[in-house]
Design a protein around this motif. Structure first.
Motif, short mmCIF file in Angstrom:
data_model
loop_
_atom_site.label_atom_id
_atom_site.label_comp_id
_atom_site.label_asym_id
_atom_site.label_seq_id
_atom_site.Cartn_x
_atom_site.Cartn_y
_atom_site.Cartn_z
N GLU A 47 66.24 51.50 28.63
CA GLU A 47 67.59 52.03 28.47
C GLU A 47 68.07 51.86 27.03
N VAL A 48 67.80 50.70 26.47
CA VAL A 48 68.17 50.45 25.07
C VAL A 48 67.41 51.42 24.16
N GLU A 49 66.13 51.59 24.43
CA GLU A 49 65.28 52.48 23.64
C GLU A 49 65.78 53.93 23.73
N GLN A 50 66.12 54.37 24.91
CA GLN A 50 66.61 55.74 25.09
C GLN A 50 67.96 55.94 24.39
N PHE A 51 68.86 55.00 24.53
CA PHE A 51 70.17 55.09 23.89
C PHE A 51 70.00 55.12 22.38
N ALA A 52 69.08 54.31 21.85
CA ALA A 52 68.82 54.29 20.42
C ALA A 52 68.28 55.64 19.96
N SER A 91 70.64 46.49 20.00
CA SER A 91 70.72 45.12 20.52
C SER A 91 71.77 44.30 19.78
N ARG A 92 71.81 44.45 18.45
CA ARG A 92 72.82 43.73 17.66
C ARG A 92 74.23 44.21 18.01
N LEU A 93 74.39 45.52 18.18
CA LEU A 93 75.70 46.06 18.55
C LEU A 93 76.13 45.59 19.93
N ILE A 94 75.19 45.47 20.85
CA ILE A 94 75.51 44.98 22.20
C ILE A 94 75.98 43.54 22.13
N LYS A 95 75.31 42.73 21.33
CA LYS A 95 75.73 41.32 21.19
C LYS A 95 77.12 41.21 20.60
N LYS A 96 77.44 42.12 19.69
CA LYS A 96 78.73 42.08 19.01
C LYS A 96 79.86 42.72 19.83
N ASN A 97 79.55 43.85 20.51
CA ASN A 97 80.60 44.65 21.16
C ASN A 97 80.53 44.71 22.67
N GLY A 98 79.48 44.19 23.28
CA GLY A 98 79.32 44.31 24.72
C GLY A 98 78.47 45.51 25.07
N ASN A 99 78.28 45.77 26.36
CA ASN A 99 77.35 46.80 26.78
C ASN A 99 78.00 48.08 27.30
N ASP A 100 79.27 48.30 27.01
CA ASP A 100 79.94 49.52 27.40
C ASP A 100 79.47 50.68 26.51
N ARG A 101 78.98 51.75 27.11
CA ARG A 101 78.41 52.87 26.35
C ARG A 101 79.43 53.51 25.40
N MET A 102 80.66 53.66 25.84
CA MET A 102 81.69 54.29 25.01
C MET A 102 81.97 53.42 23.78
N LEU A 143 79.94 51.24 22.40
CA LEU A 143 78.76 51.29 21.54
C LEU A 143 78.72 52.59 20.74
N THR A 144 79.06 53.68 21.37
CA THR A 144 79.07 54.97 20.67
C THR A 144 80.10 54.96 19.55
#
Length: 63
Positions: free
Chosen positions: A23-28, A39-50, A52-53
């Motif tokens: 999932e991380v690979e596809q989103f990237a 992965s760094r953005l998830i650690k900083k901002n959480g795992n919400d797709r919006m 992260l975008t």
């Protein structure tokens, strides 16, 4: 998130599962960045797709 992709709820679409590397690979790939950046953005901002975008857009605007 469940390993069985057929058992998905509407909530699964809003979050990115860090435990599922594909999932991380596809989103990237969709956003033109590396999986390690995601992965760094998830650690900083959480795992919400919006969220992260939006964070990715902010990174692009800074460059």
């Amino acid at each position: 998130m469940d390993d069985n992709n057929k058992n998905r709820s509407f909530l699964d679409r809003d979050r990115l599962s860090v435990d599922q590397y594909y999932e991380v690979e596809q989103f990237a790939r969709e956003n033109g960045v590396s999986p390690s950046q995601i992965s760094r953005l998830i650690k900083k901002n959480g795992n919400d797709r919006m969220t992260l975008t939006q964070a990715l857009r902010a990174l692009r605007d800074r460059k």
